[in-house]
Enzyme design. Structure first.
Site, PDB file in Angstrom:
ATOM      1  N   SER A   7       0.207  15.416  39.830  1.00 40.73           N
ATOM      2  CA  SER A   7       0.245  14.958  41.172  1.00 40.73           C
ATOM      3  C   SER A   7       0.875  16.115  42.163  1.00 40.73           C
ATOM      4  O   SER A   7       1.093  17.045  41.833  1.00 40.73           O
ATOM      5  CB  SER A   7       1.781  14.328  40.934  1.00 40.73           C
ATOM      6  OG  SER A   7       1.915  13.797  42.443  1.00 40.73           O
ATOM      7  N   LYS A  56       2.390   9.060  34.971  1.00 38.40           N
ATOM      8  CA  LYS A  56       2.007   9.387  36.268  1.00 38.40           C
ATOM      9  C   LYS A  56       1.526   7.964  36.909  1.00 38.40           C
ATOM     10  O   LYS A  56       1.594   8.157  38.093  1.00 38.40           O
ATOM     11  CB  LYS A  56       0.503  10.014  36.136  1.00 38.40           C
ATOM     12  CG  LYS A  56      -0.186  10.454  37.517  1.00 38.40           C
ATOM     13  CD  LYS A  56       0.596  11.019  38.535  1.00 38.40           C
ATOM     14  CE  LYS A  56      -0.288  11.612  39.591  1.00 38.40           C
ATOM     15  NZ  LYS A  56      -1.137  10.830  40.315  1.00 38.40           N
ATOM     16  N   HIS A 102       4.654   6.963  38.523  1.00 39.61           N
ATOM     17  CA  HIS A 102       4.780   7.739  39.896  1.00 39.61           C
ATOM     18  C   HIS A 102       4.173   7.085  41.082  1.00 39.61           C
ATOM     19  O   HIS A 102       4.696   7.028  41.923  1.00 39.61           O
ATOM     20  CB  HIS A 102       4.424   9.088  39.299  1.00 39.61           C
ATOM     21  CG  HIS A 102       4.280   9.940  40.582  1.00 39.61           C
ATOM     22  ND1 HIS A 102       3.262   9.932  41.320  1.00 39.61           N
ATOM     23  CD2 HIS A 102       5.203  10.988  41.191  1.00 39.61           C
ATOM     24  CE1 HIS A 102       3.316  10.784  42.705  1.00 39.61           C
ATOM     25  NE2 HIS A 102       4.457  11.374  42.402  1.00 39.61           N
ATOM     26  N   ASN A 103       2.939   7.104  40.693  1.00 38.16           N
ATOM     27  CA  ASN A 103       2.035   6.348  41.835  1.00 38.16           C
ATOM     28  C   ASN A 103       2.512   4.989  42.263  1.00 38.16           C
ATOM     29  O   ASN A 103       2.407   4.625  43.334  1.00 38.16           O
ATOM     30  CB  ASN A 103       0.425   6.001  41.320  1.00 38.16           C
ATOM     31  CG  ASN A 103      -0.294   7.656  41.281  1.00 38.16           C
ATOM     32  OD1 ASN A 103       0.582   8.689  41.214  1.00 38.16           O
ATOM     33  ND2 ASN A 103      -1.408   7.618  41.511  1.00 38.16           N
ATOM     34  N   GLU A 157       5.206   5.739  44.440  1.00 37.15           N
ATOM     35  CA  GLU A 157       4.485   6.109  45.561  1.00 37.15           C
ATOM     36  C   GLU A 157       4.066   5.168  46.720  1.00 37.15           C
ATOM     37  O   GLU A 157       4.304   5.035  47.832  1.00 37.15           O
ATOM     38  CB  GLU A 157       3.474   7.132  45.285  1.00 37.15           C
ATOM     39  CG  GLU A 157       2.473   7.382  46.352  1.00 37.15           C
ATOM     40  CD  GLU A 157       1.250   8.248  45.960  1.00 37.15           C
ATOM     41  OE1 GLU A 157       1.799   9.376  44.777  1.00 37.15           O
ATOM     42  OE2 GLU A 157       0.097   7.933  46.200  1.00 37.15           O
TER      43      GLU A 157
HETATM   44  C1  6PG Z   1      -0.688  12.357  43.478  1.00 38.52           C
HETATM   45  C2  6PG Z   1      -1.239  10.884  44.140  1.00 38.52           C
HETATM   46  C3  6PG Z   1      -2.978  11.180  43.775  1.00 38.52           C
HETATM   47  C4  6PG Z   1      -3.404   9.629  44.195  1.00 38.52           C
HETATM   48  C5  6PG Z   1      -3.358   9.298  45.719  1.00 38.52           C
HETATM   49  C6  6PG Z   1      -4.377   8.275  46.329  1.00 38.52           C
HETATM   50  O1  6PG Z   1       0.199  12.011  42.735  1.00 38.52           O
HETATM   51  O2  6PG Z   1      -1.033  13.342  43.779  1.00 38.52           O
HETATM   52  O3  6PG Z   1      -0.680   9.779  43.525  1.00 38.52           O
HETATM   53  O4  6PG Z   1      -2.856  10.742  42.363  1.00 38.52           O
HETATM   54  O5  6PG Z   1      -4.711   9.580  43.913  1.00 38.52           O
HETATM   55  O6  6PG Z   1      -2.327   9.127  46.032  1.00 38.52           O
HETATM   56  O7  6PG Z   1      -3.902   6.992  45.744  1.00 38.52           O
HETATM   57  P1  6PG Z   1      -4.662   5.773  46.252  1.00 38.52           P
HETATM   58  O8  6PG Z   1      -5.814   5.927  46.665  1.00 38.52           O
HETATM   59  O9  6PG Z   1      -4.347   4.822  45.038  1.00 38.52           O
HETATM   60  O10 6PG Z   1      -3.580   5.277  47.374  1.00 38.52           O
END
Ligand code: 6PG
Length: 475
Positions: free
Chosen positions: A134, A188, A191-192, A195
């Site tokens: 990430s 991960k 995590h997303n 996010e």
């Molecule tokens: C990270 C992000 C990354 C992710 C983008 C876009 O941790 O660096 O999570 O892995 O690909 O944030 O994600 P989306 O296209 O699903 O919004």
């Protein structure tokens, strides 16, 4: 050239944005890196642009040459699209590998694929690692947060390299071996999911200030920038503040006002939600965020509906900035808590022994959700945690006590103003669910027994019971 072969510390295959940034980061830390790419014409320009780091890099045109360039036992990092391309790559490279070699999938892979691949590698003498990375391109180049799965053998092999290139929080590298097989990719993915929820909550506050408050993007950005000095301090607030204050050179307008309100997604938020539901966990803040992205793409429907579906909204006095700040803090705590509970449930289901304190620690720098709050979570997980529940840690429940009334006021104001705040509202509803000793599932059980004779447990007796639903007594 032959004498340069065979001594690379690691191979990096896939010279897209993330792969090339990680290769340069490794080279920057003195590691010898063999690089290759499906489109071989990318290799020479990459080496050229590497400038002073070029002596640490060896370009390989074929897979055989690439594998031969790496010292044994080999560590080979793939930064290629997840899914079928990764399976095809495994098939192609496996015959070239030796005992003890490890291949690492550093993409955003579905952890179910990682578990399947790990199982297929078992007993072959070769190792497969799913590693979540990430921090975007900037993080990959100068210090990402990395969530590593796979075997202890692979971790021993990788540790010096990933610890060197990881982001550091007070000197602590933001990388850890979190568990076997799919543990790294699962963490991960969650995590997303967190996010997604956090981004959505920030966007909802922006929407409230814009649509009910009539504030300009730069003004909202300036407010967010001030929040960087307080408990909301985080990468996502920082980028939101900067984005809102960016001016479009073409029109002189705030750039966000020129951006079509249709959000993309690559699927990790949705995966989090699917896995949470399979594990019987609430992921309502993440669902709100995934659903909001879905609705964002239905622009035509929304535009058509606007004149036909009136808001019937009342004028509301917007909550004070400090109230908004505290509301976002409460919602952020609750969104993260849902994420950690999904991790706990998966850890139990797959017997991963995930260490929530360590996960919080490696999220304190380098990754997209890095924030001041993660340090508080790490401390809470390291301390005494009643019932193993993050929200019951005294420091966290104190923070909620200070901020939950603000979340109520903000959600209430948004509801009255007709501004959708699905993630903030979901966080509040979840808080009100988990804090109530007596819920409403007594009626759900009664309904189930009424129409399906499913039975229920009684508060005053053991065993399974049925109601005599004909004995209705009207008052
Ligand atoms: C990270 C992000 C990354 C992710 C983008 C876009 O941790 O660096 O999570 O892995 O690909 O944030 O994600 P989306 O296209 O699903 O919004």
């Amino acid at each position: 050239m032959a004498e340069r072969y065979g001594d690379a510390d690691i191979g990096v295959y896939g010279l897209g944005t993330m792969g090339s940034a990680l290769a340069l980061n490794l080279a920057d830390h003195g590691f010898k890196v063999a690089v290759s790419n499906k489109e071989t014409d990318w290799i020479a320009p990459f080496l050229q642009e590497a400038g002073p780091l070029a002596p640490h890099l060896t370009g390989a045109q074929t897979l055989t040459e690439f594998v031969a360039a790496i010292a044994r036992p080999r560590s080979i990092l793939f930064m290629i699209p997840s899914g079928a391309p990764m399976d095809a790559m495994i098939d192609a490279i496996l015959p070239l590998l030796d005992d003890g070699d490890t291949i690492i999938d550093g993409g955003n892979a579905d952890f179910n694929d990682t578990r399947r691949r790990s199982a297929a590698f078992k007993g072959t003498g070769r190792h497969f690692v799913g590693m979540g990375v990430s921090g975007g391109a900037e993080g990959a180049r100068h210090g990402p947060s990395m969530m590593v799965g796979g075997t202890a053998h692979s971790w021993d092999q990788l540790r010096p390299m990933v610890q060197a290139i990881a982001a550091k929080f007070d000197g602590d590298p933001c990388v850890a071996h979190l568990g076997p097989d799919g543990a790294g990719h699962f963490v991960k993915t969650v995590h997303n999911g967190i996010e997604y929820a956090d981004m959505q909550m920030i966007a909802e506050v922006y929407g409230l200030l814009r649509d009910a408050g009539g504030q300009s993007a730069p003004d909202i950005g300036a407010l967010f920038e001030r929040w960087q000095d307080g408990p909301l301090s985080s990468y996502l607030i920082e980028v939101s503040a900067a984005a809102l204050q960016t001016i479009d050179p073409e029109t002189g307008q705030p750039l966000v006002d020129m951006i079509l309100d249709q959000a993309g997604q690559k699927g990790t938020g949705r995966w989090t939600l699917i896995e949470a539901l399979k594990l019987g966990q609430s992921a309502s803040t993440i669902e709100a965020a995934v659903g909001a992205r879905g609705w964002s793409s239905e622009k035509g429907t929304r535009v058509a509906a606007e004149p036909q579906l009136p808001a019937m909204a009342a004028h509301v006095d917007l909550p004070e900035p400090a109230d908004l700040e505290r509301a976002l803090l409460a919602a952020r705590i609750l969104g993260h808590t849902q994420g950690f509970r999904i991790l706990s449930a998966a850890s139990a289901e797959f017997d991963w022994q995930l260490d929530m304190a360590r996960i919080s620690e490696i999220w304190r720098a380098g990754c997209i959700i890095r924030s001041a709050l993660l340090d508080d979570f790490a401390a809470a997980f390291r301390g005494d945690l009643p019932l193993n529940e993050l929200v019951l840690a005294p420091a966290i429940s104190d923070m909620l006590e200070d901020s939950i009334a603000s979340l109520r006021r903000v959600v209430a104001a948004a509801v009255m103003a007709g501004v959708a705040v699905p993630a903030l509202g979901a966080a509040l509803a979840w808080y009100d669910t988990i804090r109530r000793g007596r819920g409403t599932a007594d009626l759900i059980q009664a309904q189930r027994d009424f129409f399906g004779a499913h039975g229920f447990a009684r508060v005053d007796a053991e065993g399974r019971h049925h109601g005599d639903w004909n004995r209705v007594q009207k008052t």
